[in-house]
Motif scaffolding. Structure first.
Motif, PDB file in Angstrom:
ATOM      1  N   GLY A  45       2.681  -5.359  -2.963  1.00  0.00           N
ATOM      2  CA  GLY A  45       1.247  -5.456  -3.216  1.00  0.00           C
ATOM      3  C   GLY A  45       0.476  -4.188  -2.894  1.00  0.00           C
ATOM      4  N   TYR A  46      -0.487  -3.858  -3.756  1.00  0.00           N
ATOM      5  CA  TYR A  46      -1.412  -2.732  -3.591  1.00  0.00           C
ATOM      6  C   TYR A  46      -0.707  -1.373  -3.633  1.00  0.00           C
ATOM      7  N   SER A  47       0.522  -1.354  -4.113  1.00  0.00           N
ATOM      8  CA  SER A  47       1.261  -0.094  -4.180  1.00  0.00           C
ATOM      9  C   SER A  47       1.049   0.588  -5.528  1.00  0.00           C
ATOM     10  N   THR A  48       1.416   1.865  -5.585  1.00  0.00           N
ATOM     11  CA  THR A  48       1.335   2.658  -6.811  1.00  0.00           C
ATOM     12  C   THR A  48       2.743   3.103  -7.177  1.00  0.00           C
ATOM     13  N   LEU A  49       3.162   2.750  -8.400  1.00  0.00           N
ATOM     14  CA  LEU A  49       4.527   3.033  -8.829  1.00  0.00           C
ATOM     15  C   LEU A  49       4.519   3.621 -10.242  1.00  0.00           C
ATOM     16  N   PRO A  50       5.494   4.457 -10.578  1.00  0.00           N
ATOM     17  CA  PRO A  50       5.620   4.930 -11.959  1.00  0.00           C
ATOM     18  C   PRO A  50       6.294   3.913 -12.869  1.00  0.00           C
ATOM     19  N   ARG A  91      17.338 -11.446  -9.148  1.00  0.00           N
ATOM     20  CA  ARG A  91      17.299 -12.787  -8.574  1.00  0.00           C
ATOM     21  C   ARG A  91      16.508 -12.713  -7.273  1.00  0.00           C
ATOM     22  N   VAL A  92      15.464 -13.532  -7.173  1.00  0.00           N
ATOM     23  CA  VAL A  92      14.620 -13.563  -5.982  1.00  0.00           C
ATOM     24  C   VAL A  92      14.539 -15.000  -5.494  1.00  0.00           C
ATOM     25  N   GLU A  93      14.848 -15.207  -4.228  1.00  0.00           N
ATOM     26  CA  GLU A  93      14.868 -16.567  -3.700  1.00  0.00           C
ATOM     27  C   GLU A  93      13.479 -17.094  -3.352  1.00  0.00           C
ATOM     28  N   VAL A  94      12.590 -16.226  -2.909  1.00  0.00           N
ATOM     29  CA  VAL A  94      11.293 -16.716  -2.430  1.00  0.00           C
ATOM     30  C   VAL A  94      10.156 -16.281  -3.345  1.00  0.00           C
ATOM     31  N   VAL A  95       9.831 -14.988  -3.364  1.00  0.00           N
ATOM     32  CA  VAL A  95       8.640 -14.549  -4.088  1.00  0.00           C
ATOM     33  C   VAL A  95       8.801 -13.102  -4.526  1.00  0.00           C
ATOM     34  N   LEU A  96       8.205 -12.796  -5.674  1.00  0.00           N
ATOM     35  CA  LEU A  96       8.055 -11.415  -6.140  1.00  0.00           C
ATOM     36  C   LEU A  96       6.562 -11.176  -6.286  1.00  0.00           C
ATOM     37  N   ARG A  97       6.056 -10.258  -5.468  1.00  0.00           N
ATOM     38  CA  ARG A  97       4.611 -10.044  -5.427  1.00  0.00           C
ATOM     39  C   ARG A  97       4.280  -8.596  -5.802  1.00  0.00           C
ATOM     40  N   LEU A  98       3.547  -8.472  -6.928  1.00  0.00           N
ATOM     41  CA  LEU A  98       3.072  -7.167  -7.399  1.00  0.00           C
ATOM     42  C   LEU A  98       1.551  -7.166  -7.475  1.00  0.00           C
ATOM     43  N   SER A  99       0.918  -7.931  -6.638  1.00  0.00           N
ATOM     44  CA  SER A  99      -0.534  -8.082  -6.677  1.00  0.00           C
ATOM     45  C   SER A  99      -1.236  -6.752  -6.442  1.00  0.00           C
ATOM     46  N   CYS A 100      -2.230  -6.479  -7.302  1.00  0.00           N
ATOM     47  CA  CYS A 100      -3.094  -5.291  -7.157  1.00  0.00           C
ATOM     48  C   CYS A 100      -2.323  -3.977  -7.182  1.00  0.00           C
ATOM     49  N   CYS A 101      -1.136  -3.980  -7.757  1.00  0.00           N
ATOM     50  CA  CYS A 101      -0.382  -2.735  -7.904  1.00  0.00           C
ATOM     51  C   CYS A 101      -0.947  -1.886  -9.032  1.00  0.00           C
ATOM     52  N   ARG A 102      -0.710  -0.597  -8.961  1.00  0.00           N
ATOM     53  CA  ARG A 102      -1.006   0.328 -10.049  1.00  0.00           C
ATOM     54  C   ARG A 102       0.328   0.878 -10.530  1.00  0.00           C
ATOM     55  N   ILE A 103       0.727   0.435 -11.726  1.00  0.00           N
ATOM     56  CA  ILE A 103       2.056   0.763 -12.234  1.00  0.00           C
ATOM     57  C   ILE A 103       1.896   1.404 -13.610  1.00  0.00           C
ATOM     58  N   ALA A 104       2.301   2.648 -13.717  1.00  0.00           N
ATOM     59  CA  ALA A 104       2.164   3.343 -15.001  1.00  0.00           C
ATOM     60  C   ALA A 104       3.086   2.737 -16.052  1.00  0.00           C
ATOM     61  N   GLY A 105       4.099   2.004 -15.604  1.00  0.00           N
ATOM     62  CA  GLY A 105       4.982   1.288 -16.500  1.00  0.00           C
ATOM     63  C   GLY A 105       6.184   2.093 -16.927  1.00  0.00           C
ATOM     64  N   ASP A 152       0.825  -1.222   0.000  1.00  0.00           N
ATOM     65  CA  ASP A 152       0.000   0.000   0.000  1.00  0.00           C
ATOM     66  C   ASP A 152       0.853   1.263   0.000  1.00  0.00           C
ATOM     67  N   CYS A 153       2.017   1.214  -0.612  1.00  0.00           N
ATOM     68  CA  CYS A 153       2.909   2.373  -0.642  1.00  0.00           C
ATOM     69  C   CYS A 153       2.790   3.127  -1.965  1.00  0.00           C
ATOM     70  N   TRP A 154       3.147   4.402  -1.912  1.00  0.00           N
ATOM     71  CA  TRP A 154       3.168   5.255  -3.112  1.00  0.00           C
ATOM     72  C   TRP A 154       4.614   5.653  -3.372  1.00  0.00           C
ATOM     73  N   PHE A 155       5.071   5.426  -4.608  1.00  0.00           N
ATOM     74  CA  PHE A 155       6.462   5.702  -4.974  1.00  0.00           C
ATOM     75  C   PHE A 155       6.512   6.899  -5.909  1.00  0.00           C
ATOM     76  N   GLU A 156       7.342   7.865  -5.537  1.00  0.00           N
ATOM     77  CA  GLU A 156       7.525   9.038  -6.389  1.00  0.00           C
ATOM     78  C   GLU A 156       8.274   8.680  -7.665  1.00  0.00           C
ATOM     79  N   ARG A 157       9.295   7.802  -7.536  1.00  0.00           N
ATOM     80  CA  ARG A 157      10.097   7.388  -8.682  1.00  0.00           C
ATOM     81  C   ARG A 157      10.150   5.865  -8.709  1.00  0.00           C
ATOM     82  N   LYS A 158      10.429   5.333  -9.874  1.00  0.00           N
ATOM     83  CA  LYS A 158      10.426   3.875 -10.001  1.00  0.00           C
ATOM     84  C   LYS A 158      11.637   3.268  -9.281  1.00  0.00           C
ATOM     85  N   PRO A 159      11.417   2.194  -8.532  1.00  0.00           N
ATOM     86  CA  PRO A 159      12.532   1.506  -7.874  1.00  0.00           C
ATOM     87  C   PRO A 159      13.469   0.885  -8.905  1.00  0.00           C
TER      88      PRO A 159
END
Length: 491
Positions: free
Chosen positions: A114-119, A127-141, A94-101
């Motif tokens: 999850g549930y975050s908003t990103l540009p 490389r991710v050992e366990v999980v990458l979760r972008l569920s319900c995100c709003r990403i302008a791309g 549920d975080c809002w990002f000013e710039r893309k990570p």
């Protein structure tokens, strides 16, 4: 970075991280990250502070497992974790990002946004050992995950990715080409305003795209050439505007496109050529708007409703063992006439073989007859006439009872005509007793002789009737022989 430089919000995260505790900045559970730009300093975190925390600035706490667990924060600045090796889980919900990570080339334990908003998100070769979760995100791309390797799963369900209405993307909004996921990609209810790219991806489990919306009108909605899936590709109720391209893919289980809505009116809507698929399901679909290309693919079970086929299809070289649902051949044959290359013998042979596999020999014969009828239209005029005679008389050998019907009708005609007005004997006193039935048989069947034809000579219109019976008999005999020969060759 000194702890004295931290804001009160940042201090809460600094102190919680070594203990693995979570920090919730939300005023209410229903807070949405879409409104994050308006959040105040009490829930604002600088990206450079988070970077310092993740890279070891916080002293550890004995007996506790560190972890970044944040909800409802406003992240300002650039979160730059390129090439970083981080053993702690990162959960920023549920975080809002000013710039893309930026996590290009990084090695992470787990990343949950999850549930975050990103540009956007730049994470190529991550490389991710366990999980990458972008569920319900709003990403302008764009979301760049090319070449990423995820030992667990990739979760994208409910995410909305791509530019807002009225804007155009300079590159595909969701780039998963050459990604390696050891388990599953779960992307149910995903919305992509542009292209989802999966070229060369390898997924150990399944890909779920149930109810997904891939919106790239006039372009390629799903670009998944040479995709390799361990089990299934599920896309129940998929809505695709643009081409769905699965060329060269390997899907040993099901490619499940039931109730899918595929539309690319000015081009190809579904291209699955040179694929190897266990089961391809196009069940209960509306008619595909656009062409369908299944050339050179191998499918064990092809489950497609006849009404799903568009006006043009390309099935040259398509091989399938069984066809479902089991329907009369008359309902399947119109699709073969939509082949863009025209008449294909192989397509008819493949359909007939599928009916034989199902044990429906009658339907297989119907398909073979349709094949010969269509082939007739490709022949010169004389050959077409001969083919028409074979069709009318014995159905090219697939309808042998037709010959019996013709013979019976002619036999009755001749027997009645000659029975009412017998022909005169050629040699009075030497001719056998006249029999109208056997006289007619003598005229019609050239290889049978009962001594009637040579003993009597019809006159007037009866003579023309005898000529007709002789010619018709020869035609029936010849076409029957041709049909029987063709039948024996098939057996």
């Amino acid at each position: 970075m000194e702890i004295n430089d931290l804001t009160p919000a940042e201090r809460r995260v600094w102190e919680a991280f070594p203990r693995g505790d979570g920090v919730d900045f939300r005023a209410a559970p229903e807070d949405s990250s879409v409104d994050g730009a308006d959040w105040g300093p009490e829930r604002t975190l600088r990206a450079e502070v988070l970077r310092a925390i993740l890279l070891g600035a916080c002293p550890p706490v004995q007996g506790r497992i560190p972890g970044l667990k944040i909800k409802g924060a406003k992240i300002v600045g650039k979160l730059d974790l390129r090439y970083a090796v981080i053993d702690h889980p990162i959960r920023m919900r549920d975080c809002w990002f000013e710039r893309k990570p930026l996590v290009y080339g990084a090695q992470l334990r787990a990343l949950v946004l999850g549930y975050s908003t990103l540009p956007g998100l730049t994470a190529s070769t991550l490389r991710v050992e366990v999980v990458l979760r972008l569920s319900c995100c709003r990403i302008a791309g764009p979301v760049r995950l090319q070449g990423a390797k995820i030992s667990g799963g990739l979760f994208l369900q409910g995410a909305v990715i791509g530019p807002t209405a009225g804007e155009e993307a300079d590159e595909p909004p969701l780039q998963l080409n050459h990604i390696e996921v050891d388990t599953d990609i779960i992307a149910n209810d995903l919305t992509v305003h542009g292209q989802l790219r999966l070229n060369g991806a390898t997924v150990g489990g399944q890909i779920q795209l149930d109810r997904a919306r891939l919106l790239a009108p006039g372009g390629i909605a799903l670009h998944a050439e040479n995709l390799t899936v361990g089990t299934d590709l599920r896309a129940h109720r998929l809505k695709a505007r643009g081409m769905v391209n699965l060329t060269g893919s390997r899907i040993p289980g099901q490619a499940y496109l039931t109730r899918a809505d595929l539309a690319n009116p000015d081009g190809t809507a579904l291209r699955a050529s040179s694929c190897t698929i266990g089961e391809l399901w196009l069940r209960r679909c509306d008619p595909v708007r656009g062409d369908v290309n299944l050339r050179r693919s191998t499918v064990d079970l092809l489950h497609v409703d006849p009404q799903a086929w568009p006006e043009r299809i390309a099935i040259d070289g398509l091989t399938y063992r069984t066809l479902a649902p089991h329907l009369p051949a008359e309902q399947r044959l119109p699709a073969l006439e939509r082949e863009e290359s025209g008449y294909l013998t192989y397509a008819y042979e493949q359909l007939a073989a599928a009916y034989r596999t199902a044990g429906d020999e009658a339907a297989a014969r119907t398909v073979q007859l349709a094949k010969l009828r269509r082939h007739r239209h490709t022949l010169p005029r004389a050959a077409r006439l001969w083919g028409l005679l074979q069709d009318v008389t014995v159905g090219y050998g697939f309808r042998p009872l037709r010959a019996a019907g013709w013979l019976t009708a002619l036999l009755m005609t001749g027997s009645i005509a000659y029975g009412i007005d017998p022909p005169r004997a050629l040699k009075a006193g030497e001719a056998p007793d006249f029999n109208a039935v056997f006289y007619t048989i003598d005229l019609m069947v050239p290889i049978v002789g009962f001594g009637q034809e040579g003993a009597f000579a019809p006159g007037g219109w009866h003579q023309w009737l005898s000529y007709l019976l002789i010619v018709t008999g020869w035609i029936l005999a010849t076409t029957t022989a041709a049909g029987v020969s063709r039948s024996l060759q098939r057996q």
